[in-house]
Design an enzyme around this catalytic site. Structure first.
Site, PDB file in Angstrom:
ATOM      1  N   ASP A 183      38.236  83.318  34.370  1.00 26.15           N
ATOM      2  CA  ASP A 183      39.369  82.427  34.580  1.00 26.15           C
ATOM      3  C   ASP A 183      39.014  81.007  34.143  1.00 26.15           C
ATOM      4  O   ASP A 183      37.931  80.499  34.472  1.00 26.15           O
ATOM      5  CB  ASP A 183      39.739  82.448  36.070  1.00 26.15           C
ATOM      6  CG  ASP A 183      40.894  81.547  36.416  1.00 26.15           C
ATOM      7  OD1 ASP A 183      42.021  81.834  35.978  1.00 26.15           O
ATOM      8  OD2 ASP A 183      40.675  80.549  37.131  1.00 26.15           O
ATOM      9  N   GLU A 209      39.460  83.343  29.323  1.00 31.17           N
ATOM     10  CA  GLU A 209      40.705  82.588  29.255  1.00 31.17           C
ATOM     11  C   GLU A 209      40.281  81.231  28.678  1.00 31.17           C
ATOM     12  O   GLU A 209      39.761  80.389  29.410  1.00 31.17           O
ATOM     13  CB  GLU A 209      41.330  82.433  30.635  1.00 31.17           C
ATOM     14  CG  GLU A 209      42.662  81.724  30.614  1.00 31.17           C
ATOM     15  CD  GLU A 209      43.254  81.541  32.004  1.00 31.17           C
ATOM     16  OE1 GLU A 209      44.483  81.597  32.144  1.00 31.17           O
ATOM     17  OE2 GLU A 209      42.478  81.328  32.966  1.00 31.17           O
TER      18      GLU A 209
END
Length: 700
Positions: free
Chosen positions: A356, A394
Site C-alpha cells: 500500500d 501501489e
C-alpha cells in the site's frame, strides 16, 4: 505501573560448568521481539528504543491484567546494545504470566518525543496481540495510565509445528488472475452460504474455495490482515497496529487460534492451486498524528520510527493521508519491515505482497523522494526468499506518483492506474482515447519500456478497473457521483475522479429497463477488455455478479451490508457470472494474450476498416493478435465504444476461418460461445457500445 509491582532481579540459566554466558546473563539484542530458547527454558526479550532513558518489561497473568506479576527494569550497562534494550528471563521466573508489555521513559521534547511511562506499550515485534476485556482506545489518547486496558503481546512457548505437507506454493504466469477480497466482507453476509460459525473469518474463505475454482481464480489478494485496533472503526484494515500478528477478530476459533486458522487457510488455498498475496500496510500505523493513541512506536521512540515535520502544530509528516508516515530512512524501520515480510513468508507461507502507498518506501529521512536507489528495494531484492515472491506496488502516495519506470522497485509489478483511467474513459465514450487504449491493451510499454536500458516485462503492469478503493464495477456504470454520506464525513471523503457513467440514470431505484440492460453490457465490455489485455489482470470480489455499494466509493468504515458482499446478487445475475467465468477461461486457454514480453510484430491494429482511426472523434478499434509464435490461435477483436452501430471490415483471410466467440451485445448465453459461431462474411455489424471477439484456430 502499579506501585505494588516489584522489580525483581533475574537468576540466569547456568551453563553446564555453572557459569552463565554473556547472553544468558544479559540477553541478546537479536532477534528483536520475544524469542523462546528451548535449550535454556527461557524467553529473550529485545526492543528498539533509541532515545529512551529507562525501559521496564512488564509481565501479566490472565487473572490480573492491571498489576504485573513480574517487572524487569533494564540496566543500560547490562541490558542495552546500541539502541536495543534486551534481557533473558527463565520461565521459572515468569510463573503464570501469559502477556507482556513495556513501560518506557525519557526526556519529553514537545512535538518530538512522546515518552509516557504510564502507558503500557506493545512490542512492535509481537506475533500475537491480546486485547483485555476492558481495552479502551480513548485512554491511550490522553495522559494517565492505561494499565489493564492496553493491548499486550502474547508469550508463546513450545508452539506446535504446523504440518505443511501437501501444500506447495503455486506458480502462475500467463494464467494469473488476481482476485482482491476482504476476509470478513467476503463471507460475513448471512446469504454467503458459509456456516454462520465461520462467516467472516479465515475459515470462512476456505468454504468458498470451490466457488473461486469455478470462477477461475488463481491468486487471491487479501486486504490487510495485520492486527489493528478493533475500536477504531477501521473495517478495511489499512490502519495497522502491528506488522507481525494476524488480525485475531478474523478467527472463528478464538483469539489464541488465529495463527493456526490462518495457516490452515493458506494450506487449503495452496492445495487448490491458488496463490495468496497479502495487501500490506507498512507506510503508517494506527497511532495517527499527535492527537492519536500511544500504543507502541510513539511511546518507544516516535522520532526514530516516524518521519517528523517542521509544522509547529503537528510533528508528524503525513504522506499516507492518515496522520503519520514510517521513516524508511532509518535502518531499524527497514529491518522491521524486512523481518515482518520474512515472518509472513516463513511462518505463514505467503506467496507475495501488495504494498500500500509504496512510494513511501522511496522517501528519505527528511521526506524527500529517492528516485534512484532507495535502500529497502535493494534489501528485498537481495533477500533469497523475498526476491522470488510476487511483489506488487501501489506506486504512489499522497505526494508522489511513480507509476512505471519512476518507481525504484525495478522488477516489481505495479498497480497500473493509467490502465484503469484510460479504459474507463474509453468505454464511457470520452473522445480521443483510441491511442491510449492501444497502449493499455498492448501492455503499457510507455510506462514499462523494454529497451536495453530498462528491460521491463509486460506482466509487470497489473491491469485493473476496480479495487477496494473506489466504485465497484456495477457502481461504475450506475453512478455519476459518489454517495458516501453514510461514512460520516459529509460526502467529502473518497475520490471525485471516478470516470464513471450511470448509463443515463443515477442509481438503481426505478431505473428503466433499457438503462439496466446497458449497464450489464458495459460491465461485460469492461471485463472483456481486461481479459484481452497484455499484463496481469486483477479485479475485485463481487464484480462478477454485479455487487453494489450503493454508490459509496470509499466504504472504509462500513462493516455492514454496504461493505459485505451480497451473495443474493449471484443468483440474480448468473448470466454475468457466467460471462466472467467464460472470459477468464478464454484468457487462460490463450497464453498469447498474456506474455512475458510485449506483442510486438504479432499484433496488427485496425479500425472499422484497414487502418486504425486515431483521431479525436474516433471511438472504435480493432486488432488481430497472431498466436503462432506462442503456439496459440489467432484472436481478432472489434471494439465499438460509439453510441451507434458500426460496420467493421475484417481484414484477415476468409470469413469461414473465423469463429465468433464473444459479442457483448447478445443476450446470455449467446454472448459467449465455447465452440464459436462461424462468420458468413468478412464484415460484422458491431452494436453500439459492444465488443466482439473472433477466433481462428491454428489448424483452420
Amino acid at each position: 505501573m502499579n506501585s505494588s509491582s516489584q522489580v525483581r532481579p533475574v537468576t540466569p540459566t547456568m551453563t553446564p560448568v555453572g557459569r552463565p554466558t554473556w547472553e544468558q546473563a544479559e540477553g541478546s539484542p537479536l532477534p528483536l521481539g520475544t524469542t523462546w530458547i528451548e535449550a535454556e527454558q527461557a524467553f529473550n526479550f529485545a526492543v528498539h528504543a533509541e532515545h529512551a532513558e529507562s525501559v521496564t518489561l512488564l509481565l501479566y497473568t490472565p487473572a490480573d491484567l492491571v498489576n504485573p506479576l513480574f517487572a524487569y527494569r533494564f540496566d543500560f550497562l547490562r541490558n542495552k546494545s546500541g539502541r536495543i534494550w534486551h534481557c533473558r528471563i527463565p520461565i521459572s521466573e515468569i510463573g503464570e504470566a501469559r502477556y507482556y508489555g513495556y513501560s518506557v521513559s525519557g526526556e519529553v521534547v514537545s512535538f518530538i518525543h512522546s515518552f509516557d511511562p504510564q502507558k503500557i506499550l506493545l512490542d512492535p515485534y509481537a506475533t500475537g496481540v491480546f486485547f483485555p476485556p476492558d481495552f479502551d482506545r480513548k485512554l491511550a489518547m490522553r495522559e494517565g495510565s492505561n494499565a489493564g486496558k492496553a493491548p499486550l503481546g502474547v508469550l508463546t512457548a513450545r508452539s506446535p509445528i504446523f504440518d505443511w505437507q501437501g501444500s506447495h506454493s503455486p506458480h502462475h504466469e500467463s494464467d494469473a488472475i488476481i482476485y482482491e477480497l476482504h476476509v470478513k466482507g467476503f463471507t460475513k453476509n448471512p446469504n454467503s452460504g458459509v456456516d454462520p460459525a465461520r462467516a467472516g473469518t479465515y475459515a470462512g474463505l476456505v468454504e468458498k474455495i470451490p466457488y473461486l475454482k469455478e470462477l477461475g481464480i488463481t491468486v487471491v489478494e487479501l486486504m490487510p490482515v495485520f492486527q489493528r485496533d478493533p475500536q477504531e472503526g477501521d473495517y478495511w484494515g489499512y490502519m495497522p497496529l502491528n506488522f507481525f500478528a494476524p488480525h485475531s477478530q478474523y478467527s472463528s476459533t478464538g483469539p489464541d487460534q488465529q495463527h493456526l486458522e490462518f495457516k490452515n487457510m493458506v494450506k487449503a488455498f495452496h492445495q487448490a492451486g491458488i496463490g495468496v498475496v497479502l495487501d500490506v500496510v507498512y507506510n503508517h500505523t494506527c497511532e495517527g498524528d499527535h492527537r492519536g493513541p500511544i500504543y507502541s512506536y510513539k511511546g518507544l521512540d516516535s522520532a526514530s520510527y516516524y518521519m517528523m515535520s517542521a509544522d509547529p502544530t503537528n510533528p508528524y509528516a503525513n504522506y499516507s493521508g492518515t496522520g503519520n508516515t514510517l521513516n524508511f530512512g532509518r535502518g531499524h524501520v527497514r529491518k522491521m519491515v524486512m523481518d515482518s515480510l520474512r515472518y509472513w513468508k516463513r511462518e505463514m507461507h505467503i506467496d507475495g505482497f501488495r504494498f500500500d502507498l509504496a512510494s513511501v518506501f522511496s522517501r528519505n529521512e527528511d521526506g524527500s523522494l529517492n528516485w534512484g536507489h532507495a535502500p529497502i528495494f535493494a534489501e528485498i531484492a537481495a533477500d533469497p526468499e523475498l526476491g522470488k515472491l510476487r511483489l506488487i506496488a501501489e506506486p504512489w502516495d499522497t505526494g508522489a506518483y511513480q507509476l512505471g519506470r519512476g518507481f525504484p522497485g525495478i522488477t516489481w509489478l505495479q498497480w497500473n492506474g493509467r490502465f484503469r483511467d484510460d479504459v474507463r474513459r474509453f468505454v464511457k465514450g470520452d473522445s480521443g482515447l483510441v491511442p491510449d487504449l492501444m497502449r493499455r491493451l498492448y501492455g503499457s510499454d510507455d510506462l514499462f519500456p523494454d529497451d536495453r536500458a530498462d528491460a521491463y516485462h509486460a506482466y509487470q503492469s497489473v491491469n485493473f478497473l476496480t479495487s477496494h478503493d473506489g466504485f465497484t464495477l456495477y457502481d461504475l456504470v450506475s453512478y455519476n457521483e459518489k454517495h458516501n454520506w453514510a461514512n460520516g464525513n459529509n460526502n467529502q471523503d473518497g475520490t471525485d475522479g471516478n470516470y464513471s457513467w450511470n448509463c443515463g440514470y443515477e442509481g438503481d431505484n426505478s431505473a428503466p429497463d433499457e438503462v439496466l440492460a446497458l449497464r450489464r453490457k458495459q460491465v461485460k465490455n469492461f471485463f472483456c477488455l481486461l481479459m484481452l489485455s497484455n499484463g496481469t489482470p486483477m479485479f475485485r470480489a463481487g464484480d462478477e455478479f454485479l455487487n453494489t455499494q450503493f454508490g459509496n466509493n470509499n466504504p472504509y468504515n462500513q462493516d455492514n451490508e454496504t461493505g459485505w458482499l451480497d451473495w443474493s446478487q449471484l443468483r440474480a445475475n448468473k448470466d454475468v457470472f457466467g460471462f466472467f467465468k467464460n472470459m477468464i477461461a478464454f484468457r487462460r486457454r490463450h497464453s498469447s494474450l498474456s506474455r512475458s514480453r510485449f506483442w510486438r510484430e504479432d499484433v496488427t491494429w485496425y479500425g472499422i476498416g484497414e487502418r486504425a482511426d486515431l483521431s479525436n472523434d474516433s471511438h472504435a478499434l480493432a486488432f488481430c493478435l497472431h498466436g503462432a509464435s506462442q503456439e496459440d490461435d489467432d484472436i481478432y477483436v472489434m471494439i465499438n465504444a460509439y453510441w451507434e452501430k458500426l460496420e467493421f471490415q475484417i481484414q484477415e483471410r476468409t470469413a469461414q476461418r473465423w469463429m465468433r466467440i464473444v459479442d457483448t451485445a447478445l443476450p446470455s448465453p449467446d454472448d459467449f460461445s465455447d465452440r464459436g459461431e462461424p462468420l458468413q462474411a468478412l464484415s460484422y455489424s458491431v452494436a453500439p457500445r459492444s465488443v466482439v471477439v473472433l477466433l481462428r484456430t491454428r489448424n483452420s
